[in-house]
Design an enzyme around this catalytic site. Structure first.
Site, PDB file in Angstrom:
ATOM      1  N   PHE A  43      92.788 -21.903  15.535  1.00 30.58           N
ATOM      2  CA  PHE A  43      92.257 -22.205  14.203  1.00 30.58           C
ATOM      3  C   PHE A  43      91.763 -20.934  13.511  1.00 30.58           C
ATOM      4  O   PHE A  43      91.060 -20.118  14.105  1.00 30.58           O
ATOM      5  CB  PHE A  43      91.115 -23.214  14.346  1.00 30.58           C
ATOM      6  CG  PHE A  43      90.496 -23.649  13.057  1.00 30.58           C
ATOM      7  CD1 PHE A  43      91.234 -24.323  12.105  1.00 30.58           C
ATOM      8  CD2 PHE A  43      89.157 -23.389  12.795  1.00 30.58           C
ATOM      9  CE1 PHE A  43      90.656 -24.730  10.905  1.00 30.58           C
ATOM     10  CE2 PHE A  43      88.569 -23.793  11.610  1.00 30.58           C
ATOM     11  CZ  PHE A  43      89.326 -24.471  10.660  1.00 30.58           C
ATOM     12  N   ALA A  79      88.742 -27.608  21.282  1.00 28.29           N
ATOM     13  CA  ALA A  79      88.257 -26.231  21.397  1.00 28.29           C
ATOM     14  C   ALA A  79      88.186 -25.585  20.021  1.00 28.29           C
ATOM     15  O   ALA A  79      89.171 -25.556  19.275  1.00 28.29           O
ATOM     16  CB  ALA A  79      89.171 -25.424  22.314  1.00 28.29           C
ATOM     17  N   GLY A  88      88.164 -22.566  18.958  1.00 27.84           N
ATOM     18  CA  GLY A  88      89.069 -21.463  18.669  1.00 27.84           C
ATOM     19  C   GLY A  88      90.523 -21.816  18.836  1.00 27.84           C
ATOM     20  O   GLY A  88      91.393 -20.946  18.706  1.00 27.84           O
ATOM     21  N   GLU A  89      90.800 -23.088  19.110  1.00 27.15           N
ATOM     22  CA  GLU A  89      92.199 -23.508  19.289  1.00 27.15           C
ATOM     23  C   GLU A  89      92.577 -24.523  18.212  1.00 27.15           C
ATOM     24  O   GLU A  89      92.831 -24.148  17.084  1.00 27.15           O
ATOM     25  CB  GLU A  89      92.407 -24.025  20.714  1.00 27.15           C
ATOM     26  CG  GLU A  89      92.177 -22.919  21.744  1.00 27.15           C
ATOM     27  CD  GLU A  89      92.466 -23.329  23.172  1.00 27.15           C
ATOM     28  OE1 GLU A  89      93.532 -23.904  23.436  1.00 27.15           O
ATOM     29  OE2 GLU A  89      91.602 -23.073  24.049  1.00 27.15           O
ATOM     30  N   MET A  90      92.555 -25.818  18.532  1.00 28.21           N
ATOM     31  CA  MET A  90      92.942 -26.811  17.523  1.00 28.21           C
ATOM     32  C   MET A  90      91.747 -27.284  16.693  1.00 28.21           C
ATOM     33  O   MET A  90      91.904 -27.824  15.608  1.00 28.21           O
ATOM     34  CB  MET A  90      93.677 -27.959  18.197  1.00 28.21           C
ATOM     35  CG  MET A  90      94.982 -27.480  18.851  1.00 28.21           C
ATOM     36  SD  MET A  90      95.763 -28.666  19.969  1.00 28.21           S
ATOM     37  CE  MET A  90      96.501 -29.797  18.801  1.00 28.21           C
TER      38      MET A  90
END
Length: 334
Positions: free
Chosen positions: A91, A131, A133-135
């Site tokens: 993201f 998460a 920093g991910e999705m």
């Protein structure tokens, strides 16, 4: 000497004696049964509905906060279950802290993630979605609400989980994605050799297999996945250059877990670089030599490294194209 060192030394002594007798095919028995492709048509109608739903969710970008990232973004089914980058972008272009491991054959591993924090692919599938920093979805409840608001998904969950009073749950999101990932099996020429077809590998590839065993690689990269079944201290012979990530220690806080990581499977290793949790090796030859130095305490010659690489390339296998192919349409799309 550590237990690992003793095991490696024993393997080297045994393999040295065997190599003097045969051509390298004698080592095939070390690796167990060959991998076999899974046919989804053999499953029940309900299980096929779970798999169908899981495939949609695996490719579903709306499972991310800004509708731009799916599981497939970092674990591409057309790129051997990886994205080919050192660290994946999440993201707002946030870089993940570890190299994304392949999703291919992963369901057979002892655990998921480099540090083993998820017990299976069903549990693993739920992690990146939430998460930051991910999705970056804010909560499990937000995921469920979003899917309920997309025409078609409630019905698909009902078909996949017909005995559930509340079929559209976050746990069932993980179960469905995991069911799809359990089709990710990639048999290769190596499996033909394991099945008894000795001619499936060349003389050069068998020589590479001999070097793989005699150098001690098989001490950790064992079984028919050639890894994925144990944790090992990275840098057991010589300290790993990057000490920022302490592996399982960050999860367990146990001193004995410092620099402990899950041993990766070497299936499709030719295609899944950059290598290691920190993406510190760009080429397979470099990774082989780094393992020799830091894990085995020996310098693997350029010749031996090249021969080992030749063998490792026999572990490359294609995922069934029908399984790998992205869905043609998604629920709620025009």
């Amino acid at each position: 000497m550590s237990k690992l060192g003793i095991l490696i030394l024993s393997l080297m002594l045994v393999s040295g004696n065997l190599m003097a007798q045969t051509d390298g095919s004698q080592f095939l028995g070390i690796f167990g049964q060959p991998l076999e492709e899974i046919n989804p048509d053999s499953f029940s109608e309900v299980d096929q509905n779970v798999i169908k739903l899981g495939k949609l969710l695996y490719f579903e970008k709306r499972l991310s906060k800004d509708n731009s990232i799916s599981c497939n973004s970092c674990h591409d089914t057309t790129k051997f279950g990886v994205d080919g980058t050192k660290f994946s972008k999440g993201f707002k272009n946030h870089l993940t802290g570890r190299n994304s491991p392949t999703s291919f054959n992963a369901f057979m591993h002892v655990s998921q993630f480099w540090d083993g924090r998820a017990k299976d692919v069903e549990e693993q599938a739920k992690g990146p979605i939430l998460a930051g920093g991910e999705m970056a979805m804010p909560s499990a409840e937000a995921v469920v609400a979003k899917l309920k608001g997309i025409d078609g998904y409630p019905e698909l969950f009902q078909k996949a989980f017909p005995n559930s009073k509340n079929p559209l749950t976050y746990d069932n999101v993980g179960k469905a994605i995991g069911a799809y990932e359990r089709l990710f099996v990639t048999p290769s020429r190596f499996d033909k050799a394991l099945a008894g077809e000795k001619s499936a590998l060349t003389k050069e590839e068998y020589s590479g297999l001999s070097k793989f065993v005699s150098n001690g690689c098989v001490a950790c990269h064992s079984g028919n996945l050639l890894g994925g079944m144990m944790y090992q201290k990275l840098g057991s012979a010589k300290a790993w250059p990057n000490q920022k990530d302490q592996g399982r220690f960050q999860l367990t806080k146990k001193p004995e877990d410092k620099m402990m990581f899950k041993v990766p499977s070497l299936r499709n290793i030719e295609k899944t670089g950059p290598y290691f949790h920190d993406g510190s090796a760009d080429t397979l030859i470099e990774a082989i030599k780094m393992m020799g130095k830091h894990q085995l305490g020996r310098e693997i010659s350029d010749k031996d490294a090249k021969e080992i690489e030749t063998f490792l390339k026999t572990l490359t296998g294609e995922l069934n194209k029908d399984i790998a192919k992205a869905p043609e349409a998604f629920p709620g799309s025009n």
